[in-house]
Design a protein around this motif. Structure first.
Motif, PDB file in Angstrom:
ATOM      1  N   TYR A  64     -23.138 -32.249  -1.644  1.00 11.78           N
ATOM      2  CA  TYR A  64     -21.714 -32.442  -1.898  1.00 11.78           C
ATOM      3  C   TYR A  64     -21.497 -32.441  -3.414  1.00 11.78           C
ATOM      4  O   TYR A  64     -22.427 -32.702  -4.171  1.00 11.78           O
ATOM      5  CB  TYR A  64     -21.244 -33.782  -1.327  1.00 11.78           C
ATOM      6  CG  TYR A  64     -21.163 -33.833   0.177  1.00 11.78           C
ATOM      7  CD1 TYR A  64     -20.357 -32.942   0.882  1.00 11.78           C
ATOM      8  CD2 TYR A  64     -21.875 -34.792   0.895  1.00 11.78           C
ATOM      9  CE1 TYR A  64     -20.270 -33.007   2.273  1.00 11.78           C
ATOM     10  CE2 TYR A  64     -21.789 -34.857   2.285  1.00 11.78           C
ATOM     11  CZ  TYR A  64     -20.985 -33.963   2.961  1.00 11.78           C
ATOM     12  OH  TYR A  64     -20.894 -34.037   4.327  1.00 11.78           O
ATOM     13  N   PRO A  65     -20.249 -32.181  -3.859  1.00 12.32           N
ATOM     14  CA  PRO A  65     -19.967 -32.218  -5.297  1.00 12.32           C
ATOM     15  C   PRO A  65     -20.307 -33.588  -5.882  1.00 12.32           C
ATOM     16  O   PRO A  65     -20.126 -34.613  -5.234  1.00 12.32           O
ATOM     17  CB  PRO A  65     -18.462 -31.955  -5.378  1.00 12.32           C
ATOM     18  CG  PRO A  65     -18.073 -31.370  -4.066  1.00 12.32           C
ATOM     19  CD  PRO A  65     -19.065 -31.858  -3.062  1.00 12.32           C
ATOM     20  N   ILE A  79     -14.117 -35.472   4.696  1.00 10.21           N
ATOM     21  CA  ILE A  79     -13.183 -34.939   3.694  1.00 10.21           C
ATOM     22  C   ILE A  79     -13.483 -35.562   2.325  1.00 10.21           C
ATOM     23  O   ILE A  79     -13.558 -34.864   1.308  1.00 10.21           O
ATOM     24  CB  ILE A  79     -11.724 -35.198   4.122  1.00 10.21           C
ATOM     25  CG1 ILE A  79     -11.399 -34.369   5.374  1.00 10.21           C
ATOM     26  CG2 ILE A  79     -10.761 -34.860   2.992  1.00 10.21           C
ATOM     27  CD1 ILE A  79     -10.102 -34.755   6.072  1.00 10.21           C
ATOM     28  N   LEU A  80     -13.686 -36.883   2.299  1.00  4.44           N
ATOM     29  CA  LEU A  80     -14.016 -37.558   1.037  1.00  4.44           C
ATOM     30  C   LEU A  80     -15.279 -36.958   0.417  1.00  4.44           C
ATOM     31  O   LEU A  80     -15.331 -36.676  -0.781  1.00  4.44           O
ATOM     32  CB  LEU A  80     -14.201 -39.062   1.273  1.00  4.44           C
ATOM     33  CG  LEU A  80     -12.919 -39.870   1.521  1.00  4.44           C
ATOM     34  CD1 LEU A  80     -13.243 -41.255   2.064  1.00  4.44           C
ATOM     35  CD2 LEU A  80     -12.088 -39.986   0.242  1.00  4.44           C
ATOM     36  N   LYS A 131      -8.402 -29.105  -1.883  1.00  7.41           N
ATOM     37  CA  LYS A 131      -9.652 -29.046  -1.117  1.00  7.41           C
ATOM     38  C   LYS A 131      -9.627 -29.992   0.078  1.00  7.41           C
ATOM     39  O   LYS A 131     -10.096 -29.667   1.163  1.00  7.41           O
ATOM     40  CB  LYS A 131     -10.829 -29.436  -2.023  1.00  7.41           C
ATOM     41  CG  LYS A 131     -11.610 -28.261  -2.552  1.00  7.41           C
ATOM     42  CD  LYS A 131     -13.059 -28.676  -2.770  1.00  7.41           C
ATOM     43  CE  LYS A 131     -13.929 -27.451  -2.923  1.00  7.41           C
ATOM     44  NZ  LYS A 131     -14.796 -27.552  -4.103  1.00  7.41           N
ATOM     45  N   ALA A 132      -9.078 -31.174  -0.135  1.00 10.67           N
ATOM     46  CA  ALA A 132      -9.031 -32.168   0.946  1.00 10.67           C
ATOM     47  C   ALA A 132      -8.129 -31.664   2.073  1.00 10.67           C
ATOM     48  O   ALA A 132      -8.487 -31.754   3.252  1.00 10.67           O
ATOM     49  CB  ALA A 132      -8.521 -33.506   0.415  1.00 10.67           C
ATOM     50  N   ILE A 133      -6.970 -31.129   1.703  1.00 12.50           N
ATOM     51  CA  ILE A 133      -6.051 -30.641   2.722  1.00 12.50           C
ATOM     52  C   ILE A 133      -6.673 -29.463   3.470  1.00 12.50           C
ATOM     53  O   ILE A 133      -6.577 -29.364   4.704  1.00 12.50           O
ATOM     54  CB  ILE A 133      -4.704 -30.220   2.087  1.00 12.50           C
ATOM     55  CG1 ILE A 133      -4.035 -31.419   1.411  1.00 12.50           C
ATOM     56  CG2 ILE A 133      -3.779 -29.603   3.134  1.00 12.50           C
ATOM     57  CD1 ILE A 133      -3.763 -32.607   2.294  1.00 12.50           C
ATOM     58  N   SER A 134      -7.349 -28.606   2.746  1.00 10.58           N
ATOM     59  CA  SER A 134      -7.918 -27.444   3.429  1.00 10.58           C
ATOM     60  C   SER A 134      -9.079 -27.867   4.341  1.00 10.58           C
ATOM     61  O   SER A 134      -9.257 -27.333   5.435  1.00 10.58           O
ATOM     62  CB  SER A 134      -8.308 -26.370   2.405  1.00 10.58           C
ATOM     63  OG  SER A 134      -9.684 -26.171   2.361  1.00 10.58           O
TER      64      SER A 134
END
Lengths: 486, 242
Positions: free
Chosen positions: A19-20, A147-148, A30-33
């Motif tokens: 993960y980043p 998502i987080l 990014k979260a919404i997508s």
């Protein structure tokens, strides 16, 4: 409140689970997508985002709400943290009249609330029992954590463990040689104790049974007492068994984060070990979420089970013995042996104990044992009654499908969250206190590594002795009469 | 033909298209989204037939809600059961001759209107006065209850206080169904009733009213507890095995 927010994973931890390393610049988009992707992949999330009517059935059911009185810990309020964002970006009324329907922009404050409150959910599913639409907050929590993580806002504790298990094979990060040392030490202890040489085999090619157990069983108290219990049961039953250094962990923290690929990667180590060792049966030790993943997901993730009709699952399923359930819970195994009279048990060995049983949440509400619904409640209790004379249940609304989580499940078992853990244990502690006062209960048996670790830590906060908690197989271990049957 | 008739004819055609089309689209979405893992809330039925029965118990008697809270169950069940009777009774305005079983339901349906409104008032009372539920309520939660209470009250008003010309109303709706529009009586209670019903139809597919189709698709309720005997594999998950 202090200790209500876990530590954020640093760049190194994040990188080790792909993960980043930190909150990315375009985290909002990014979260919404990612949310959109998950809505398309999981029917649970898709339906649960729409179906809630805010009826309030779940509002007083969560142990964290009961313990903290924080309204955001009501299951519906926790879900609403995500649902309000879902409405804003994925529904027409949320786009047109957000205020009217409780839709909210995904701001940094909202994201911070996600981080805080989706790590105050132990994914225990108690709310889902009472929801008229079966909405399971665990599914929402898992999606939120995924998502987080995707935007680089991960949780240190869980992600560190995920890195360890994928690199080394267990959550504690014990390498093979250390494990072998520990096991031979335990063999010596048993022999000193009982005069009988009970083996703890590891990586034995051609053993009948592969035992997969939480790694806490190798080191922690009281967990290790149950491991000794399993070994004694195998010994007396005369069934050859082995542990695996490649798959030395039953717990699967991939579940907690709702990351299917990670969960699958971790479970694949067990498939690999089973194929490599050529075992006929796979048995799982005392662990709650682990049993959920094993019982409900292994067949899907790895083909450990039956009924597969594709080459991937058939490869393994033709090796496994179809006369037995695959995978099998250690309690199912011991229970079968007891029923067949294969174990010599002395109940009086546990006469100094008045025992109660804590149903672990994921065993109770996300799995089964035996042939009939609810077997997960009956089988462990029947084992206890076969090895101990004094058994008392806690109040009905705190056991069975209504059981309360220990307060440390689902990735919450970290000292960063100690206050949440102590408060979350409140309903269970009250129930325990009731049977302690009324029935002089002095031992709470359970079959989950997290429950055992959590209770050991929080029992003293409520004035109980931490040695009050232990495994079901700890009781079996004390009652089994070695040298009499074999 | 009066402007009023044209407006209401248009409104009901539009509302019907939105309700049916919107629901069909939602159901299509729910169906096509896979459930990749076996996640029934256990103890759960171990056969697919048993799981279907479990869903129907949720739909017909609100089994889980009963476990949770007897007051919410009482008001919720009262409202939904009464609504079902009222809807059945209303079939008389859309069928000619009226189906026999609708005739039989008629007397129950008439008084069910009171139970419906009472149930709704009970639910609204909880939303207003129980602190936990007030905390989780959005403005739309209150408005939807008000909308339903308005529909019930205007309907009861026409039945028990000031009668509307029901023969004309029926000919209007039968006309709509055969695309042959007949005049609608300009009775205020009727117009309020019909407007609110049309609003309800329009918001149905874009609001929490989606709990109605949603309950049938809830994986924690409609999946059988059989994961050791049957391999569940979503198409996107099967890709990982290639």
């Amino acid at each position: 409140m202090a200790h209500v927010k876990p530590y954020v994973a640093d760049a190194q931890v994040q990188a080790s689970v792909n993960y980043p390393g930190e909150l990315v610049e375009d985290w909002h988009d990014k979260a919404i997508s990612r949310m959109g992707e998950l809505l398309g992949k999981y029917r649970s999330l898709r339906v649960f985002m729409d179906a809630c009517v805010h009826c309030g059935a779940c509002t007083d059911k969560c142990h964290y709400f009961i313990g903290t009185a924080d309204p955001k810990n009501m299951p519906v309020a926790r879900q609403e943290l995500m649902r309000s964002v879902y409405r804003r970006y994925f529904t027409l009324p949320g786009k047109l009249v957000p205020g009217l329907v409780g839709a909210k922009d995904l701001t940094k404050e909202v994201l911070d609330d996600w981080f805080s409150y989706f790590h105050q959910c132990s994914e225990c599913r108690r709310c889902s029992v009472f929801c008229p639409y079966g909405i399971d907050t665990a599914e929402v929590t898992m999606a939120a954590r995924e998502i987080l993580n995707t935007v680089g806002y991960g949780m240190k504790y869980t992600n560190q463990i995920l890195a360890k298990v994928q690199k080394i094979g267990n959550n504690l990060g014990l390498p093979g040689p250390a494990l072998e040392d520990t096991l031979s030490g335990l063999e010596e202890d048993i022999e000193m104790d009982t005069g009988v040489s009970v083996k703890m085999p590891i990586d034995v090619q051609g053993a009948e049974v592969l035992l997969v157990t939480p790694s806490a069983d190798f080191f922690s108290e009281p967990h290790v007492e149950s491991l000794i219990g399993y070994a004694k049961v195998f010994h007396q039953a005369g069934i050859s068994w082995t542990l695996s250094s490649h798959a030395s962990e039953a717990g699967n923290f991939g579940l907690f984060n709702g990351n299917y690929e990670q969960m699958r990667n971790i479970a694949m180590r067990i498939r690999q070990a089973a194929l490599d060792l050529g075992v006929k049966r796979i048995i799982v030790g005392e662990c709650g979420h682990a049993w959920r993943v094993a019982y409900a997901f292994w067949n899907t993730l790895t083909g450990i089970g039956a009924g597969g009709d594709d080459p991937f699952s058939i490869q393994l399923q033709k090796q496994l013995d179809p006369r037995y359930r695959q995978p099998m819970h250690i309690c199912e195994f011991t229970h079968d042996l007891i029923k067949r009279g294969a174990l010599n048990l002395d109940k009086e060995a546990n006469d100094h104990r008045i025992v109660t049983y804590h149903d672990s949440c994921n065993v109770a509400r996300a799995s089964r044992m035996g042939d009939m619904p609810g077997g997960q409640f009956i089988i462990p209790r029947e084992i206890i009654k076969a090895v101990a004379n004094n058994f008392v249940d806690m109040p009905m609304d705190t056991i069975g499908e209504r059981t309360f989580c220990c307060g440390g499940g689902g990735g919450v078992l970290t000292d960063d969250l100690l206050e949440v853990r102590v408060k979350g244990a409140l309903p269970r502690m009250e129930a325990l206190n009731q049977v302690k006062e009324n029935n002089k209960v002095n031992f709470m048996a359970t079959i989950c590594a997290i429950c055992k670790a959590q209770f050991t830590k929080v029992l003293p906060f409520y004035g109980f002795d931490m040695s009050m908690v232990g495994g079901v197989h700890q009781l079996v271990s004390d009652a089994i009469q070695l040298g009499t049957k074999e | 033909m009066s402007l009023l008739t044209i407006i209401y004819a248009g409104l009901f055609y539009a509302a019907t298209v939105i309700l049916v089309g919107g629901l069909a689209y939602r159901i299509y979405e729910y169906r096509k989204t896979p459930a990749p893992l076996n996640i029934p809330t256990t103890p759960a039925p171990i056969t697919p037939v048993g799981a279907k029965l479990r869903v129907w118990r949720e739909v017909l008697v609100f089994e889980s809600l009963f476990k949770s809270n007897k007051w919410i169950w009482l008001f919720g069940f009262m409202f939904h059961f009464a609504l079902a009777l009222v809807l059945m009774r209303h079939l008389r305005y859309f069928t000619n001759p009226v189906w026999e079983w609708v005739v039989l339901v008629q007397p129950f349906g008439m008084y069910a209107g009171f139970a419906m409104v009472a149930g709704l008032l009970g639910l609204w009372g909880r939303r207003l006065f129980v602190e936990r539920i007030r905390y989780i309520s959005t403005p739309s939660d209150h408005l939807i209850l008000l909308l339903l209470i308005g529909i019930g009250a205007s309907g009861l008003g026409m039945k028990f206080v000031a009668h509307t010309d029901i023969v004309d109303v029926k000919s209007f709706f039968l006309g709509l169904m055969s695309f042959n529009i007949h005049p609608l009586p300009a009775d205020p209670a009727l117009l309020v009733h019909l407007t609110l019903v049309a609003v309800l139809m329009i918001i149905f597919p874009i609001s929490k009213l989606l709990h109605a189709p949603g309950v049938f698709f809830s994986p924690t309720r409609n999946m059988a507890d059989n994961p050791r005997d049957k391999r569940h594999l979503a198409p996107w998950a099967a890709e990982l095995e290639k």
